[in-house]
Motif scaffolding. Structure first.
Motif, PDB file in Angstrom:
ATOM      1  N   LYS A 356       8.463 -19.827 -61.745  1.00  0.00           N
ATOM      2  CA  LYS A 356       9.708 -20.194 -62.422  1.00  0.00           C
ATOM      3  C   LYS A 356       9.460 -20.582 -63.886  1.00  0.00           C
ATOM      4  O   LYS A 356      10.364 -21.099 -64.552  1.00  0.00           O
ATOM      5  CB  LYS A 356      10.383 -21.362 -61.696  1.00  0.00           C
ATOM      6  CG  LYS A 356      10.681 -21.103 -60.219  1.00  0.00           C
ATOM      7  CD  LYS A 356      11.623 -19.919 -60.046  1.00  0.00           C
ATOM      8  CE  LYS A 356      11.968 -19.716 -58.559  1.00  0.00           C
ATOM      9  NZ  LYS A 356      12.820 -18.508 -58.364  1.00  0.00           N
ATOM     10  N   VAL A 357       8.262 -20.345 -64.386  1.00  0.00           N
ATOM     11  CA  VAL A 357       7.925 -20.719 -65.762  1.00  0.00           C
ATOM     12  C   VAL A 357       8.805 -19.953 -66.743  1.00  0.00           C
ATOM     13  O   VAL A 357       8.997 -18.737 -66.612  1.00  0.00           O
ATOM     14  CB  VAL A 357       6.439 -20.436 -66.044  1.00  0.00           C
ATOM     15  CG1 VAL A 357       6.129 -20.584 -67.533  1.00  0.00           C
ATOM     16  CG2 VAL A 357       5.558 -21.372 -65.234  1.00  0.00           C
ATOM     17  N   LYS A 358       9.351 -20.677 -67.725  1.00  0.00           N
ATOM     18  CA  LYS A 358      10.201 -20.083 -68.750  1.00  0.00           C
ATOM     19  C   LYS A 358       9.652 -20.398 -70.137  1.00  0.00           C
ATOM     20  O   LYS A 358       8.899 -21.351 -70.329  1.00  0.00           O
ATOM     21  CB  LYS A 358      11.638 -20.609 -68.639  1.00  0.00           C
ATOM     22  CG  LYS A 358      12.296 -20.401 -67.275  1.00  0.00           C
ATOM     23  CD  LYS A 358      12.499 -18.930 -66.973  1.00  0.00           C
ATOM     24  CE  LYS A 358      13.231 -18.749 -65.627  1.00  0.00           C
ATOM     25  NZ  LYS A 358      13.348 -17.317 -65.265  1.00  0.00           N
ATOM     26  N   ARG A 359      10.069 -19.607 -71.107  1.00  0.00           N
ATOM     27  CA  ARG A 359       9.674 -19.856 -72.488  1.00  0.00           C
ATOM     28  C   ARG A 359      10.178 -21.221 -72.944  1.00  0.00           C
ATOM     29  O   ARG A 359      11.322 -21.588 -72.714  1.00  0.00           O
ATOM     30  CB  ARG A 359      10.249 -18.778 -73.399  1.00  0.00           C
ATOM     31  CG  ARG A 359       9.853 -18.934 -74.866  1.00  0.00           C
ATOM     32  CD  ARG A 359      10.292 -17.758 -75.693  1.00  0.00           C
ATOM     33  NE  ARG A 359      11.745 -17.593 -75.658  1.00  0.00           N
ATOM     34  CZ  ARG A 359      12.391 -16.589 -76.264  1.00  0.00           C
ATOM     35  NH1 ARG A 359      11.705 -15.664 -76.909  1.00  0.00           N
ATOM     36  NH2 ARG A 359      13.703 -16.506 -76.183  1.00  0.00           N
ATOM     37  N   GLY A 360       9.277 -21.972 -73.570  1.00  0.00           N
ATOM     38  CA  GLY A 360       9.625 -23.303 -74.044  1.00  0.00           C
ATOM     39  C   GLY A 360       9.339 -24.403 -73.050  1.00  0.00           C
ATOM     40  O   GLY A 360       9.412 -25.587 -73.392  1.00  0.00           O
ATOM     41  N   ASP A 361       9.019 -24.034 -71.798  1.00  0.00           N
ATOM     42  CA  ASP A 361       8.731 -25.032 -70.763  1.00  0.00           C
ATOM     43  C   ASP A 361       7.404 -25.733 -71.020  1.00  0.00           C
ATOM     44  O   ASP A 361       6.469 -25.156 -71.591  1.00  0.00           O
ATOM     45  CB  ASP A 361       8.660 -24.376 -69.385  1.00  0.00           C
ATOM     46  CG  ASP A 361      10.025 -24.021 -68.826  1.00  0.00           C
ATOM     47  OD1 ASP A 361      11.026 -24.360 -69.489  1.00  0.00           O
ATOM     48  OD2 ASP A 361      10.083 -23.390 -67.757  1.00  0.00           O
ATOM     49  N   GLU A 362       7.316 -26.979 -70.577  1.00  0.00           N
ATOM     50  CA  GLU A 362       6.039 -27.683 -70.474  1.00  0.00           C
ATOM     51  C   GLU A 362       5.531 -27.381 -69.068  1.00  0.00           C
ATOM     52  O   GLU A 362       5.872 -28.070 -68.097  1.00  0.00           O
ATOM     53  CB  GLU A 362       6.235 -29.180 -70.680  1.00  0.00           C
ATOM     54  CG  GLU A 362       4.939 -29.986 -70.732  1.00  0.00           C
ATOM     55  CD  GLU A 362       4.175 -29.819 -72.027  1.00  0.00           C
ATOM     56  OE1 GLU A 362       2.985 -30.179 -72.063  1.00  0.00           O
ATOM     57  OE2 GLU A 362       4.765 -29.325 -72.999  1.00  0.00           O
ATOM     58  N   ALA A 363       4.765 -26.331 -68.934  1.00  0.00           N
ATOM     59  CA  ALA A 363       4.377 -25.833 -67.618  1.00  0.00           C
ATOM     60  C   ALA A 363       3.038 -26.402 -67.173  1.00  0.00           C
ATOM     61  O   ALA A 363       2.154 -26.688 -67.990  1.00  0.00           O
ATOM     62  CB  ALA A 363       4.297 -24.316 -67.648  1.00  0.00           C
ATOM     63  N   GLU A 364       2.900 -26.539 -65.871  1.00  0.00           N
ATOM     64  CA  GLU A 364       1.614 -26.922 -65.296  1.00  0.00           C
ATOM     65  C   GLU A 364       0.968 -25.666 -64.720  1.00  0.00           C
ATOM     66  O   GLU A 364       1.512 -25.034 -63.805  1.00  0.00           O
ATOM     67  CB  GLU A 364       1.777 -27.979 -64.210  1.00  0.00           C
ATOM     68  CG  GLU A 364       0.425 -28.473 -63.677  1.00  0.00           C
ATOM     69  CD  GLU A 364       0.555 -29.595 -62.652  1.00  0.00           C
ATOM     70  OE1 GLU A 364      -0.448 -30.276 -62.398  1.00  0.00           O
ATOM     71  OE2 GLU A 364       1.672 -29.770 -62.109  1.00  0.00           O
TER      72      GLU A 364
END
Length: 462
Positions: A356-364
């Motif tokens: 579900k990672v999107k552009r601009g996300d703080e992803a783990e």
């Protein structure tokens, strides 16, 4: 059929430029050998020397055990297939395929038999009376291949034969070329700048750079065990990620995460002082939310700059968090500036499409440290084996399913076929650097009238 041996072969032009520098390569009888490398690396010059279109300055060249350094192209019993097809526009498919046999004064019945057999093999039977202008690009390339097949040569030499085709047709023709070579069992040398073609077609691949062979081996070996930075960065798409790393105690400190040293890394660092370049394939990352708790590895948080969705997978881009001065110095010292697609300021992670990672996300994100490769920034040589005791994370495992790291399905150009690998943009290589002419039986470049045949490739047919 025959083996081909290059023994310390050099090509030096009158102005002193060395296009090929003392290369040694043994191509076995019936083998499908790929010469791959960036534009100007010497791969087409090496092929032209095998064909006899370029003279050998130094070294020995043998075909089927015979020394052929001074033998004319027509006496080497080889057939060459070029990028621009080189078909006679005023002749039918049948006449084009049988023309070389006609010049050799072969009996007409024998010519017809060979042409019809080759046409059946290449699915050209219903097109035998048509002219090249009425054929598609793929059909014309098959006619060029048929013209080579009817001669029953000892070896096929192919110089970027698929570069003029669109992405979808290139994938189809790639499969057909592989099947045809396997069926005929003829020794084949195939030149390309496209690492996807190299990885999917060849029994073995020779990676070239600046006139020298960097590494020769099966595709999987080049992918998993590159000898140096250049091979690591060239094989695989997207390219391997490179970051400056240091060792402190039992920790390998990457710019975006610290990872524990494996025994493999620890052994490699015993004889090395200072920073290293760490190479991480895009497939070693994953969305942490999709990784099982007992999988091991390390997790870290980062801001995602870009997400590319290809249906079967996602590519997440994030900053490597290295300073620009550090990037520029290491890139120049290590020669990474020569590699298309290799960058030290951006990391590319290949994720499961369920992410579900999107552009601009703080992803783990999750990283498998067991396959991190370490390189000497000065020499470019690989320091460790990449065979750690930790569990290997291969969420795209399995050969031939379009998701393997070997074939590298991280496609951009072939995104209409999500299971296929990407290829670098077509480049017109100019290895010839003032190459001489050779007597041939095919029309000069430009005789085929279709505009889809760009590029300055030689149109000679041996």
């Amino acid at each position: 059929m025959a083996d081909i041996v290059l023994d310390h072969v050099t090509k030096r032009f009158p102005d002193g430029y060395e296009a090929v520098k003392s290369i040694s390569l043994e191509i076995k009888d019936g083998e499908f050998m790929i010469l791959v490398g960036p534009s100007g690396c010497g791969k087409s010059t090496a092929l032209n020397m095998i064909a006899g279109l370029e003279d050998v300055t130094e070294g020995e060249l043998r075909i089927g055990g015979d020394l052929v350094n001074d033998r004319a192209p027509k006496d080497r019993d080889i057939a060459m297939i070029f990028q621009n097809y080189a078909l006679y526009p005023h002749m039918s498919v049948r006449e084009n395929m049988g023309f070389a046999l006609k010049l050799a004064k072969v009996d007409q019945k024998e010519i017809d038999t060979r042409v019809e057999e080759a046409a059946e093999t290449l699915d050209l039977t219903e097109h035998l009376e048509r002219r090249p202008a009425n054929l598609s690009g793929g059909q014309r390339q098959r006619v060029a291949m048929g013209r080579a097949i009817v001669r029953d040569p000892r070896a096929f030499l192919m110089d970027e034969p698929l570069s003029n085709l669109d992405a979808k047709l290139r994938v189809q023709m790639r499969t057909e070329v592989a099947e045809l070579q396997s069926r005929l069992g003829t020794t084949t040398v195939y030149v390309t700048h496209d690492q996807t073609e190299a990885m999917t077609l060849g029994d073995r691949v020779a990676v070239m750079r600046a006139g020298e062979i960097q590494q020769v081996g099966p595709p999987q070996e080049l992918y998993n065990e590159p000898k140096n930075l250049f091979v690591a960065g060239f094989i695989g798409s997207p390219a391997m990620n490179f970051v400056v790393a240091s060792v402190e105690g039992d920790t390998l400190k990457l710019p975006f995460v610290d990872v524990p040293l494996t025994d493999d890394m620890r052994d490699a660092m015993k004889d090395h002082a200072g920073n290293v370049l760490a190479g991480v394939r895009p497939g070693r990352f994953e969305d942490a939310a999709l990784v099982e708790e007992d999988k091991g590895g390390v997790t870290f948080k980062t801001k995602v700059k870009l997400v590319e969705s290809l249906g079967s997978e996602l590519f997440a881009h994030f900053s490597s968090e290295q300073s620009s001065d550090q990037i520029d110095k290491v890139a120049t010292d290590a020669g990474l500036d020569e590699l298309s697609g290799s960058s030290l300021d951006t990391i590319v992670a290949r994720l499961d499409p369920a992410s579900k990672v999107k552009r601009g996300d703080e992803a783990e994100l999750w990283l498998d440290p067991s396959k991190i490769l370490l390189f000497d920034p000065e020499s470019g040589k690989r320091l460790n084996t990449g065979r750690a005791d930790a569990t290997d994370h291969e969420h795209h495992d399995g050969e031939g399913d379009g998701r393997t790291d070997e074939g590298d399905s991280d496609s951009v150009e072939d995104s209409d076929s999500a299971s296929e690998g990407s290829s670098r943009p077509d480049q017109s290589e100019d290895d010839s650097h003032g190459a001489g002419e050779a007597d041939t039986d095919t029309p000069s470049e430009g005789t085929d009238t279709k505009s889809e045949e760009p590029g300055g490739e030689r149109a000679d047919q041996t």
